[in-house]
Design a protein around this motif. Structure first.
Motif, mmCIF file in Angstrom:
data_model
loop_
_atom_site.group_PDB
_atom_site.id
_atom_site.type_symbol
_atom_site.label_atom_id
_atom_site.label_comp_id
_atom_site.label_asym_id
_atom_site.label_seq_id
_atom_site.Cartn_x
_atom_site.Cartn_y
_atom_site.Cartn_z
ATOM 1 N N LEU A 1 0.826 -1.211 0.000
ATOM 2 C CA LEU A 1 0.000 0.000 0.000
ATOM 3 C C LEU A 1 0.859 1.259 0.000
ATOM 4 C CD1 LEU A 1 -2.724 -1.111 2.562
ATOM 5 C CD2 LEU A 1 -3.113 -0.598 0.141
ATOM 6 N N LEU A 2 1.914 1.268 0.816
ATOM 7 C CA LEU A 2 2.780 2.444 0.893
ATOM 8 C C LEU A 2 3.514 2.675 -0.426
ATOM 9 C CD1 LEU A 2 4.282 1.978 4.470
ATOM 10 C CD2 LEU A 2 2.587 3.673 3.740
ATOM 11 N N ALA A 3 3.725 1.601 -1.196
ATOM 12 C CA ALA A 3 4.383 1.727 -2.496
ATOM 13 C C ALA A 3 3.408 2.095 -3.601
ATOM 14 C CB ALA A 3 5.096 0.421 -2.846
ATOM 15 N N GLY A 4 2.128 2.274 -3.239
ATOM 16 C CA GLY A 4 1.130 2.655 -4.227
ATOM 17 C C GLY A 4 0.484 1.493 -4.931
ATOM 18 N N GLY A 5 0.728 0.281 -4.463
ATOM 19 C CA GLY A 5 0.149 -0.889 -5.102
ATOM 20 C C GLY A 5 -1.063 -1.411 -4.362
ATOM 21 N N GLU A 6 -1.504 -2.603 -4.739
ATOM 22 C CA GLU A 6 -2.634 -3.258 -4.109
ATOM 23 C C GLU A 6 -2.122 -4.298 -3.117
ATOM 24 O OE1 GLU A 6 -5.893 -2.638 -4.388
ATOM 25 O OE2 GLU A 6 -5.389 -0.932 -5.670
ATOM 26 N N PRO A 7 -2.757 -4.388 -1.949
ATOM 27 C CA PRO A 7 -2.299 -5.376 -0.965
ATOM 28 C C PRO A 7 -2.546 -6.790 -1.441
ATOM 29 C CG PRO A 7 -4.368 -4.387 -0.257
ATOM 30 C CD PRO A 7 -3.920 -3.621 -1.472
ATOM 31 N N GLU A 8 -1.568 -7.667 -1.229
ATOM 32 C CA GLU A 8 -1.699 -9.070 -1.608
ATOM 33 C C GLU A 8 -1.500 -9.949 -0.380
ATOM 34 O OE1 GLU A 8 1.062 -9.918 -4.678
ATOM 35 O OE2 GLU A 8 0.142 -8.570 -6.150
ATOM 36 N N GLY A 9 -2.120 -11.115 -0.401
ATOM 37 C CA GLY A 9 -1.925 -12.077 0.676
ATOM 38 C C GLY A 9 -2.786 -11.828 1.891
ATOM 39 N N GLY A 10 -3.834 -11.001 1.752
ATOM 40 C CA GLY A 10 -4.700 -10.711 2.880
ATOM 41 C C GLY A 10 -5.894 -11.642 2.938
ATOM 42 N N GLY A 11 -6.907 -11.244 3.695
ATOM 43 C CA GLY A 11 -8.086 -12.069 3.862
ATOM 44 C C GLY A 11 -7.858 -13.118 4.937
#
Length: 353
Positions: A311-321
């Motif tokens: 998120l801080l890099a401007g991307g989408e979070p992965e590996g959540g849920g």
């Protein structure tokens, strides 16, 4: 202030009776500000619900490279392990952690009231606690990324177990063994009376019994504050029933440890006279020979850290849920006593293992 008017630094300075430069230094924790003046500026900011603009902060000095971590408990192994995984990822990324321990209701009120005006951070991570509506609004007013770990907080990117699925693994295991009279020890958070007993773990119990065609008897459910001693007290209540259960499902391993102590003191054998299953796979669970549903605690902290970096890099979070749990069968569970009127009266029911 008129409604819908944006509050700015000049409004805070005017309310506090100081210059804008002094107000700015006070809000940024500058050391060369008298404590009395700082307190007056902070009070003015809180009265006006003023929040330092993250964009202005970055223009003034770039990103803060700080992450606020909010945790309700530090000494409990679950929260300490979550924090260990999260901090390792953030440390490798050269991010500093500001730890906020909100141990009771007063600490929570103070944190959620003061953090937006007093600290500049790039993100907030909430560990293992629900966030109420008013608290969520306060967090979101900061305009920074928010991530949750160790609990399902679906308003933000999060990583946690599916409590209902974990509960089904525990209760279905007891049903598979042939138990038909199963007690449940549910827990509430003693420092937060408004927090309900874990709804997913309680729902799993009711649904599993219903699918097995068994009634949900209110007397077989005891709700106590979290902890080993309350778990022991709850087991005493279940043993006082005219017809005690043959197995007990505890919402956490620590509660299960307390239940096992009561059984042993009563001269009952585990699992011959009573089976016990918990959730978490506490570090002491193996030594206690406790059957439990294991969850990857440290991995959840690691995953939350990686989501935040994305998120801080401007991307989408992965590996959540949600992350998977697994049943770990040890010596605290077994079939009910042969010939017991409460044992299996028909062919085995396949359990969801």
């Amino acid at each position: 202030m008129p409604p819908h008017t944006r509050v700015n630094m000049a409004d805070v300075a005017r309310r506090a009776g100081v210059s804008m430069a002094t107000a700015s230094r006070a809000l940024s924790n500058h050391p060369h500000v008298a404590e009395e003046t700082r307190a007056r500026v902070l009070a003015a900011a809180e009265q006006l619900s003023y929040v330092v603009s993250p964009e202005a902060s970055r223009l003034a000095g770039g990103a803060t490279d700080r992450v606020a971590v909010v945790v309700p408990h530090i000494s409990r192994w679950f929260f300490a392990t979550l924090l260990e995984g999260l901090e390792a990822v953030l440390r490798d990324a050269d991010l500093d952690v500001l730890l906020y321990h909100v141990g009771d209701a007063a600490d929570r009120r103070d944190f959620f009231q003061r953090l937006p005006a007093r600290r500049k951070v790039d993100a907030v991570v909430v560990l293992g606690m629900p966030v109420m509506h008013g608290e969520r609004e306060r967090l979101e007013s900061m305009g920074v990324h928010i991530v949750a770990a160790g609990g399902q907080v679906e308003h933000y990117p999060y990583v946690s177990i599916d409590d209902a699925a974990a509960g089904r693994q525990a209760v279905d295991h007891l049903l598979f063994l042939g138990h038909r009279r199963i007690g449940m020890i549910a827990t509430v958070e003693p420092t937060e009376p408004g927090w309900p007993a874990n709804p997913g773990r309680a729902r799993a119990y009711r649904e599993a019994l219903a699918e097995a065609g068994l009634p949900a008897e209110p007397g077989l459910v005891v709700t106590v504050p979290w902890g080993g001693v309350p778990g022991a007290d709850a087991m005493s209540q279940l043993l006082s029933l005219r017809e005690p259960p043959t197995a007990v499902y505890a919402h956490s391993d620590e509660v299960a440890f307390g239940a096992m102590r009561t059984l042993r003191r009563a001269g009952l054998r585990i699992p011959e006279d009573m089976s016990v299953v918990g959730i978490d796979d506490h570090p002491m669970a193996e030594l206690a020979d406790l059957t439990t549903v294991a969850q990857p605690v440290r991995d959840q902290g690691v995953a939350a850290g990686r989501m935040l970096l994305a998120l801080l890099a401007g991307g989408e979070p992965e590996g959540g849920g949600t992350v998977a749990t697994r049943l770990v069968v040890r010596g605290s569970t077994g079939p009910p006593r042969p010939g017991s009127s409460r044992a299996r009266s028909s062919s085995p029911r396949p359990g969801r293992r």
